[in-house]
Design an enzyme around this catalytic site. Structure first.
Site, PDB file in Angstrom:
ATOM      1  N   HIS A 102     -14.730  17.388   8.935  1.00  0.00           N
ATOM      2  CA  HIS A 102     -14.832  15.921   8.829  1.00  0.00           C
ATOM      3  C   HIS A 102     -15.281  15.488   7.433  1.00  0.00           C
ATOM      4  O   HIS A 102     -15.932  14.453   7.282  1.00  0.00           O
ATOM      5  CB  HIS A 102     -15.795  15.328   9.867  1.00  0.00           C
ATOM      6  CG  HIS A 102     -15.596  15.860  11.247  1.00  0.00           C
ATOM      7  ND1 HIS A 102     -14.791  15.244  12.171  1.00  0.00           N
ATOM      8  CD2 HIS A 102     -16.067  16.977  11.853  1.00  0.00           C
ATOM      9  CE1 HIS A 102     -14.789  15.938  13.301  1.00  0.00           C
ATOM     10  NE2 HIS A 102     -15.555  17.012  13.126  1.00  0.00           N
ATOM     11  N   LYS A 140     -11.294  11.235 -20.397  1.00  0.00           N
ATOM     12  CA  LYS A 140     -10.542  11.611 -19.192  1.00  0.00           C
ATOM     13  C   LYS A 140      -9.741  12.901 -19.342  1.00  0.00           C
ATOM     14  O   LYS A 140      -9.148  13.164 -20.370  1.00  0.00           O
ATOM     15  CB  LYS A 140      -9.541  10.492 -18.824  1.00  0.00           C
ATOM     16  CG  LYS A 140     -10.155   9.245 -18.258  1.00  0.00           C
ATOM     17  CD  LYS A 140     -10.805   9.425 -16.905  1.00  0.00           C
ATOM     18  CE  LYS A 140      -9.830   9.538 -15.769  1.00  0.00           C
ATOM     19  NZ  LYS A 140      -9.105   8.308 -15.488  1.00  0.00           N
ATOM     20  N   GLU A 147      -1.789  15.893  -8.545  1.00  0.00           N
ATOM     21  CA  GLU A 147      -1.437  14.599  -7.935  1.00  0.00           C
ATOM     22  C   GLU A 147       0.060  14.502  -7.673  1.00  0.00           C
ATOM     23  O   GLU A 147       0.510  13.995  -6.645  1.00  0.00           O
ATOM     24  CB  GLU A 147      -1.874  13.450  -8.849  1.00  0.00           C
ATOM     25  CG  GLU A 147      -3.375  13.313  -8.982  1.00  0.00           C
ATOM     26  CD  GLU A 147      -3.733  12.323 -10.083  1.00  0.00           C
ATOM     27  OE1 GLU A 147      -3.890  11.147  -9.775  1.00  0.00           O
ATOM     28  OE2 GLU A 147      -3.826  12.747 -11.252  1.00  0.00           O
TER      29      GLU A 147
END
Ligand code: ARG
Length: 455
Positions: free
Chosen positions: A155, A282, A289
């Site tokens: 979970h 970054k 992705e």
């Protein structure tokens, strides 16, 4: 044109380009030529054409293949309906009327079914090869990480500590199943459609066993009608790819999480990350992705083929020409995703000590304390509730396992003694696991060794 006789007019230009599959079925050119050569050989064997004619056809087909390899074959989709008609037309140009004999006892319906099967077999093997590389990359990382403790989740909540090697081996299991699925697809494809002709076989005494063997199939298909109607093997191939890319997508998601500042657990190589045009700090996990994103188009391909097939009466219907693009697209997507993932995993750096301290006093060790009570004869349900109370109290007192004493435990329940606290040490926690398939480093190491022998 393949059907000249009954027609007075040629196909409308727009209709031709609308219906031509050449722009994509040219991918099957090698298989098309292989099957045509085998058919010519078989026709000579059963004396439908002469040895000489067969040789002439085979040599012509070889010339066409060489021309194609050299980039000298103009596959114009405004001229040809599909790869079959294109090759036949080129053969006419090369060897004249003998070319017309090649189509004895065959139809494009059994041809396409055959070349698709051959292409699927070849493609499954390619994917299996990449899966093997992927497993190797995972095992090489896993070997370094058998003692690296990380939180295991259910979970998305911390559940019980595991090792990073154990986590990576979970993916190896998925990949083993993936490879097995491709093996099953190969098996499913292993029957030769040639000789089924349009849908009902042939009055010519074709040797179906011979051509099947010639093309590397185990045997001919059983029912001509089913053979030209069947695209189950493509759907099974797509579904095998569905599961593979779904697994890749889940790993991508984990890599994305692990590379975040919050986790700071994995660093991907510069080779597989990109920067931001605006934010200099970054480093984005774009490849992961994209794999996650591309899974959608693979699932879409499966749905598109399944939907196309569901209303078709037997046998071949032209709708079925639409089977190719989804399969090709899914294949290239999965193949490229696998390649990128192998590179990403092989080059990633793991911050092995990241969780060691954090898990030292973590509540995720609590299940082991409940197991300790079970060994003392406490029914598990009761043990669960005792530990629940303990955790509640510890939370209220704002203290961790490191800070509690045997007395503290005894206040909760008198069964506790000084050996209890030993089980809540992260350092020994994995070693205490006794079950086969658990993250006990001894088991994990053995598993890595045995997997290395298999892959
Ligand atoms: N291009 C066709 C396909 O891919 C080949 C079979 C065509 N058969 C026919 N009878 N028109 O499905």
């Amino acid at each position: 044109m393949l059907w000249g006789g009954r027609f007075e007019d040629s196909l409308d230009k727009a209709a031709m380009s609308f219906s031509s599959s050449l722009s994509f079925d040219k991918l099957l050119i090698k298989e098309e030529i292989t099957v045509s050569k085998a058919h010519a050989k078989m026709l000579a064997k059963v004396s439908i054409i002469s040895e000489k004619e067969s040789q002439k056809i085979i040599e012509g087909l070889d010339v066409i293949l060489i021309k194609w390899k050299e980039g000298n074959l103009e596959l114009d989709e405004n001229k040809f309906e599909d790869i079959h008609s294109a090759i036949e037309a080129f053969l006419f140009d090369l060897i004249g009327d003998t070319a017309g004999k090649l189509h004895s006892g065959r139809s494009r319906n059994d041809q396409i079914a055959t070349i698709e099967r051959l292409w699927v077999i070849k493609s499954c093997k390619k994917l299996q090869g990449l899966i093997k590389d992927f497993i190797t990359a995972l095992l090489e990382q896993a070997e370094q990480q058998t003692e690296t403790i990380i939180p295991g989740y259910t979970h998305q909540q911390r559940a019980q500590p595991v090792s990073f090697a154990f986590h990576l081996l979970a993916y190896v299991e998925m990949l083993k199943r993936d490879s097995e699925r491709f093996k099953n697809v190969i098996k499913e494809c292993d029957e030769c459609p040639m000789g089924s002709a349009a849908l009902a076989g042939s009055t010519l005494s074709l040797d179906r066993e011979f051509i099947a063997k010639e093309l590397g199939f185990s045997k001919p298909t059983e029912n001509a009608l089913d053979t030209v109607s069947n695209r189950d093997f493509l759907l099974d191939f797509l579904n095998a790819m569905n599961l593979t890319i779904m697994h890749l997508s889940r790993l991508s998601e984990e890599l994305i999480l692990w590379t975040s500042t919050e986790f700071n657990f994995v660093k991907l190589s510069d080779k597989f990350t990109t920067g931001s045009s605006l934010m200099p700090q970054k480093k984005n996990p774009d490849m992961a992705e994209l794999i996650r994103g591309k899974s959608g188009r693979v699932f879409g391909s499966y749905t598109s083929l399944l939907t196309m097939m569901k209303g078709l009466p037997l046998s071949y219907n032209r709708d079925m020409q639409e089977d190719k693009e989804p399969v090709f697209d899914a294949f290239f997507t999965v193949m490229n995703s696998l390649r990128i993932m192998v590179g990403m995993i092989a080059t990633m750096k793991v911050n092995s000590s990241k969780f060691t301290n954090e898990l030292r006093n973590d509540f995720s060790l609590a299940t082991d304390l409940a197991d300790w009570l079970v060994l003392k004869g406490v029914p598990f349900r009761k043990a669960h509730s005792i530990i629940g109370k303990l955790l509640k109290k510890m939370e209220d007192d704002k203290i961790s396992f490191k800070e509690i004493s045997t007395e503290y435990l005894k206040e909760i329940n008198s069964v506790f003694d000084e050996t209890a606290l030993k089980v809540v040490q992260a350092e020994t926690q994995l070693k205490n696991k006794r079950t086969f398939g658990s993250p006990n480093p001894e088991f994990v190491k053995k598993q890595i060794d045995s997997l290395k022998l298999q892959f």
